[in-house]
Design a protein around this motif. Sequence first.
Motif, PDB file in Angstrom:
ATOM      1  N   HIS A 469       0.869  -1.182   0.000  1.00 53.36           N
ATOM      2  CA  HIS A 469       0.000   0.000   0.000  1.00 53.36           C
ATOM      3  C   HIS A 469       0.902   1.227   0.000  1.00 53.36           C
ATOM      4  O   HIS A 469       1.019   1.943   1.003  1.00 53.36           O
ATOM      5  N   LEU A 470       1.547   1.454  -1.130  1.00 52.20           N
ATOM      6  CA  LEU A 470       2.508   2.541  -1.250  1.00 52.20           C
ATOM      7  C   LEU A 470       1.948   3.634  -2.140  1.00 52.20           C
ATOM      8  O   LEU A 470       1.057   3.401  -2.973  1.00 52.20           O
ATOM      9  N   SER A 471       2.503   4.811  -1.981  1.00 53.54           N
ATOM     10  CA  SER A 471       2.100   5.933  -2.826  1.00 53.54           C
ATOM     11  C   SER A 471       2.672   5.757  -4.230  1.00 53.54           C
ATOM     12  O   SER A 471       3.557   4.928  -4.470  1.00 53.54           O
ATOM     13  N   ASN A 472       2.161   6.551  -5.141  1.00 53.80           N
ATOM     14  CA  ASN A 472       2.652   6.468  -6.522  1.00 53.80           C
ATOM     15  C   ASN A 472       4.127   6.843  -6.619  1.00 53.80           C
ATOM     16  O   ASN A 472       4.868   6.296  -7.440  1.00 53.80           O
ATOM     17  N   THR A 473       4.543   7.766  -5.754  1.00 54.96           N
ATOM     18  CA  THR A 473       5.960   8.174  -5.777  1.00 54.96           C
ATOM     19  C   THR A 473       6.865   7.025  -5.359  1.00 54.96           C
ATOM     20  O   THR A 473       7.882   6.740  -6.009  1.00 54.96           O
ATOM     21  N   ASP A 474       6.493   6.349  -4.272  1.00 57.12           N
ATOM     22  CA  ASP A 474       7.317   5.220  -3.808  1.00 57.12           C
ATOM     23  C   ASP A 474       7.300   4.076  -4.816  1.00 57.12           C
ATOM     24  O   ASP A 474       8.334   3.425  -5.054  1.00 57.12           O
TER      25      ASP A 474
END
Length: 622
Positions: A469-474
Amino acid sequence: MANHKVRRSYKKSRGKSQSWFKRGHVGFSRQTPQEIQNMSTSAAEDSQTKRLSVREAEDVRHAAEDINGATLPYQLRPQPQNEEREDMAELDENIIVNIDCLHNLVREVHKQSCSKPCVKVAVTKRAGLCVTVQMKCSSCKYQAPPVNLTDTMKKSRGPAAGVLNDMLVLPVLKSKLGLMDVSLVLSCLNIKAPTQALLQRKLNNMSNTVSRLNEDQMMHNQQYVHRVLQLSGKEAAADVQFDTSYASRPQGGFEKAKQSFAAVIEHNTKQKLVLSTAIANKHCASKTCAHNNCSKNFPSQQSIASSERHLLLENLNNLDKKKILKIRSITTDASAQIGKALRDFNSKKSSNIKHYHCFIHRLRTLEKKIRNIKLDSKMLGTQDKTNYIKMLASGVRTRVRMELQNLKTIKSNDGNYFVTRSSQALANIIPCFSNDHSKCSKASTVCQHHMSSIGKYSVKHLPYGQHLHLSNTDSSRLKDTISSTFDTETLQYVSNLYNTNRCESLHSTIFNYAPKFTCWKRNFSGLCHSATHSRTLGKGRATVILARAFGIKVKQHSQMYRNLQHIDKRSTYHSRRKESFQYKQTRYFLRKRVSNLPLLKDSLYSSQPSSSAGDHSYGISY
């Protein structure tokens, strides 16, 4: 008369029919005497065809990449091997004999030359249990000369005193023992130890002997690999791996290392034999030495870190001079020295040796890069970012390895098939971990999400057993890290998935024999050759060969021979045990237990005592 003719014609036809099934029979065509002679010669050669041993047959199948092959030609099938049985009795063994039984034995033997044997066996000389007997026959008046039934020792018991000193030096070359350790052991046994000068002189001579033995063994390894490649139907060109180790790792600002070692090990057989070695040494035992023929073979003004190029060229030149085996490709780590040195060698020798990178080194680099990423996403619940990124790096590394290994087994006529499919599979890893399986059916060979209905799909390999469940940046940073580590050029370098594990394993053995905290000025080369010789043949067998080459008589039934043979058997057992699935699974769970210690520190399963008792002790100490 008619019946006689019929019988005669039947015999002729029977003789003709028997010749139909003989080798070389071609029906009713006429054959010249020269053709008949050629047929008999070929039949004799076929009858003398030497079949391979079990080990050679396995290496041939491995080199031919036919691990699951159904049938091998007759010449490539392993010959049946009977178990070696030790003789029940030795020729120089003394036994107790009953005179009556000996009398019966002689009488039975004498029946062959006498019609009415009347044999008597008499003792003519007696010395305790040692007797001399004489056989007489009263019927034929035959009288045999006296026969002594025992034997005496013709030499003194035990080896000479000088041989014992040689035996003391053997464990110094075959283990991490030093000369001072040998003296300490003898002192603890209340035995006067030889002088250090004598032991050092013995060690120097034995070091030269083991170096010569290992050089001969490496030449034999080259001939063996050449023969295996020829039997497998391939060109006599081997794929090898190369790596360099240092007595002390070169560090920035100063250079502590003075010695380095490099080996060339082949990939084509299961045994992974050592083909050539090279050593760089800045040390010299003598202060007043011209360095013409001593242990120092590397200039003092040059950095030991640059010895990798020098050792690679030395190994390649040694293999090229012997003209036994050619090199098709070489696998190394991603060192800048290796690429330039290999290009220079190819241009000088007009060869075409391909250069590949170690697959395991690239995986380590990928895991290291992912661990250095600082995530911006918020963790769920009690998840820790440091442990989260560690588990994610381990999962990505495992997934990359499985994807590339599966794609390597797929055969295609397209030369860029592996690179193209690998790029697609690696780009799909992070979306797959994030529960986006829209491209897994075409891009992945590992994902089992389509089998979730029958319980085959699992997320245990993911951090905390959950999808990402990571952000788009990560997610973008993770994708860029994977694609930059395994770009198109890197995938071409690791397309064969070769590694340098055998070289690293050999280096660990060498620095077990010659520890890094000890400075070996004179005998570093001998210890390296001794370790290489032991890795090729086994420690026990290599020790026996070295002892016999140095003049120590090791009999086959002696206690020394049996103990060394037991060492090899135990080593073989442990190596097979470590290749089993149960051992690998146990090691995996042990590593997981160690890596999860930070997670268990604050959990209910913590084994550390609670601090609440100290908080409520009111300063009272017991």
